[in-house]
Design an enzyme around this catalytic site. Sequence first.
Site, mmCIF file in Angstrom:
data_model
loop_
_atom_site.group_PDB
_atom_site.id
_atom_site.type_symbol
_atom_site.label_atom_id
_atom_site.label_comp_id
_atom_site.label_asym_id
_atom_site.label_seq_id
_atom_site.Cartn_x
_atom_site.Cartn_y
_atom_site.Cartn_z
ATOM 1 N N ARG A 1 -0.555 9.525 -9.759
ATOM 2 C CA ARG A 1 -0.377 8.333 -9.424
ATOM 3 C C ARG A 1 0.182 7.179 -9.793
ATOM 4 N NH1 ARG A 1 -4.024 7.516 -4.805
ATOM 5 N NH2 ARG A 1 -4.300 5.494 -5.878
ATOM 6 N N SER B 1 -7.640 -5.552 -5.567
ATOM 7 C CA SER B 1 -8.908 -5.918 -5.060
ATOM 8 C C SER B 1 -9.782 -5.765 -5.897
ATOM 9 C CB SER B 1 -8.908 -5.538 -3.297
ATOM 10 O OG SER B 1 -9.003 -3.735 -4.003
ATOM 11 N N TRP C 1 2.756 7.853 -2.317
ATOM 12 C CA TRP C 1 4.631 8.407 -3.403
ATOM 13 C C TRP C 1 4.097 9.235 -4.015
ATOM 14 C CZ3 TRP C 1 7.590 7.524 -6.928
ATOM 15 C CH2 TRP C 1 8.874 7.790 -6.533
ATOM 16 N N ARG D 1 -11.888 2.313 -8.613
ATOM 17 C CA ARG D 1 -10.796 3.791 -9.020
ATOM 18 C C ARG D 1 -11.445 4.378 -9.851
ATOM 19 N NH1 ARG D 1 -5.035 2.526 -5.669
ATOM 20 N NH2 ARG D 1 -6.231 2.073 -3.892
ATOM 21 N N ASN E 1 -11.400 -2.369 -6.066
ATOM 22 C CA ASN E 1 -9.524 -1.094 -6.195
ATOM 23 C C ASN E 1 -10.318 -1.160 -8.163
ATOM 24 O OD1 ASN E 1 -6.846 -2.423 -5.678
ATOM 25 N ND2 ASN E 1 -8.275 -0.844 -4.682
ATOM 26 N N ASP F 1 0.716 -0.717 -0.281
ATOM 27 C CA ASP F 1 -0.204 -0.266 -0.154
ATOM 28 C C ASP F 1 1.053 1.022 0.053
ATOM 29 O OD1 ASP F 1 -2.286 1.646 -0.079
ATOM 30 O OD2 ASP F 1 -2.709 0.987 1.740
ATOM 31 N N ARG G 1 -5.401 -2.181 8.734
ATOM 32 C CA ARG G 1 -6.844 -3.200 8.733
ATOM 33 C C ARG G 1 -6.829 -3.649 7.014
ATOM 34 N NH1 ARG G 1 -7.643 2.441 6.882
ATOM 35 N NH2 ARG G 1 -7.193 2.796 4.569
ATOM 36 N N LEU G 2 -7.116 -5.333 7.255
ATOM 37 C CA LEU G 2 -7.100 -5.986 6.040
ATOM 38 C C LEU G 2 -7.414 -5.509 4.590
ATOM 39 C CD1 LEU G 2 -7.488 -9.018 8.066
ATOM 40 C CD2 LEU G 2 -5.231 -9.083 7.236
ATOM 41 N N SER G 3 -8.396 -4.320 4.320
ATOM 42 C CA SER G 3 -8.917 -4.584 3.074
ATOM 43 C C SER G 3 -9.079 -5.634 2.342
ATOM 44 C CB SER G 3 -7.762 -3.649 2.746
ATOM 45 O OG SER G 3 -7.864 -2.284 2.968
ATOM 46 N N GLY H 1 -0.292 5.097 -4.348
ATOM 47 C CA GLY H 1 -0.814 6.754 -4.918
ATOM 48 C C GLY H 1 0.401 8.051 -3.655
HETATM 49 C C1 IPE Z 1 -5.719 -2.598 -0.251
HETATM 50 O O1 IPE Z 1 -5.202 -1.323 -0.903
HETATM 51 C C2 IPE Z 1 -5.548 -3.641 -1.877
HETATM 52 C C3 IPE Z 1 -3.916 -3.560 -2.514
HETATM 53 C C4 IPE Z 1 -3.153 -3.668 -1.866
HETATM 54 C C5 IPE Z 1 -3.760 -4.526 -4.049
HETATM 55 P P1 IPE Z 1 -6.142 -0.484 -0.606
HETATM 56 O O2 IPE Z 1 -5.592 0.842 -0.815
HETATM 57 O O3 IPE Z 1 -7.384 -0.641 -1.680
HETATM 58 O O4 IPE Z 1 -6.601 -0.486 0.409
HETATM 59 P P2 IPE Z 1 -7.515 0.793 1.188
HETATM 60 O O5 IPE Z 1 -8.850 0.984 0.323
HETATM 61 O O6 IPE Z 1 -7.212 1.490 2.098
HETATM 62 O O7 IPE Z 1 -8.576 -0.569 2.964
HETATM 63 C C1 IPE Z 2 -1.212 0.205 -3.272
HETATM 64 O O1 IPE Z 2 -1.341 1.185 -3.648
HETATM 65 C C2 IPE Z 2 -1.911 -0.257 -5.250
HETATM 66 C C3 IPE Z 2 -3.348 -0.678 -5.734
HETATM 67 C C4 IPE Z 2 -4.119 -0.092 -4.407
HETATM 68 C C5 IPE Z 2 -3.023 -1.589 -6.709
HETATM 69 P P1 IPE Z 2 -2.505 2.732 -3.183
HETATM 70 O O2 IPE Z 2 -3.143 2.850 -4.766
HETATM 71 O O3 IPE Z 2 -3.599 2.284 -2.640
HETATM 72 O O4 IPE Z 2 -1.553 3.198 -2.861
HETATM 73 P P2 IPE Z 2 -3.056 4.852 -1.249
HETATM 74 O O5 IPE Z 2 -2.904 4.431 -0.701
HETATM 75 O O6 IPE Z 2 -3.672 5.506 -1.939
HETATM 76 O O7 IPE Z 2 -1.182 6.034 -2.165
HETATM 77 MG MG MG Z 3 -4.130 2.469 -0.997
#
Ligand code: IPE
Ligand code: IPE
Ligand code: MG
Length: 238
Positions: A25, A57, A17, A63, A60, A12, A181-183, A15
């Site tokens: 992103r 996920s 970063w 998005r 996801n 995680d 969290r586990l998401s 985005g």
């Molecule tokens: C969990 O991260 C899914 C992956 C790392 C692929 P998310 O960024 O989607 O989780 P939430 O929405 O913060 O819980």
């Molecule tokens: C994890 O990074 C990658 C995926 C969930 C695909 P994020 O895209 O969730 O990055 P943040 O949480 O928005 O920083």
């Molecule tokens: Mg994330």
Amino acid sequence: MKHPLHLGIIMDGNGRWATRQGKDRSQGHLEGLKAARRVTRAAAEAGVKFLTLYVFSTENSGRPTREVDFLMGLIGKHLEAEMDFYNELELRVLASGDLEQLPAGVQKSIRRVESATREHSGMTINLALNYGGRDEIVRTFARWQARHPGEVPTEAALSSMLDHPEVPDLDLVVRTAGEQRLSNFQLWRVAYAEFVFSSKLWPDWTAADLDAALAEFTSRKRNFGKVMAVEVEVPSRN
Ligand code: IPE
Ligand code: IPE
Ligand code: MG
């Protein structure tokens, strides 16, 4: 050193970063891919046998289309492009999740890498793609019902029908970027997993961060609901 047989990583912070550096992103996802390569190598070298990476996920897909399309393009392109890497480390590659909903090209690449790496004897890397823990349980139960209509499954029976049932329960789950969290990650297999949370964003993760997480795991005492032998010694009467 006692290592996890099965390590799961919730990668995680891609985005954040990118945003912190004033970048799009998508740049964060590209850096996240490099981190995945670094950490996969480190896990294989440390002797981890199964590594599940949470790549995308089921949630996801909600998005913005532009980001989902970018991620699917990246996944589709790299699954097969990393073949030299799989060969070098003898990695066996699997994909778990609701794969039928993925773009046809990605499904084809999954079939190709699974079959090309089937005989490899190194670490198994399980890519959680369009993966949801609840979704896996529902799909698993549907498989059970198709074979045993009206019967109640045992835990062992359901375990044997999960996505890639040869992948064992998780010993350690690592999540980066400060979230705790586990998401919806691997809900069935986390029953007795240990957790390590890191505040570092995924693109900044290195082999040293993995080694620190593995050392933390080694220091944990796991009871699995039992009383440890040393604590059940009968006290002496005199
Ligand atoms: C969990 O991260 C899914 C992956 C790392 C692929 P998310 O960024 O989607 O989780 P939430 O929405 O913060 O819980
Ligand atoms: C994890 O990074 C990658 C995926 C969930 C695909 P994020 O895209 O969730 O990055 P943040 O949480 O928005 O920083
Ligand atoms: Mg994330």
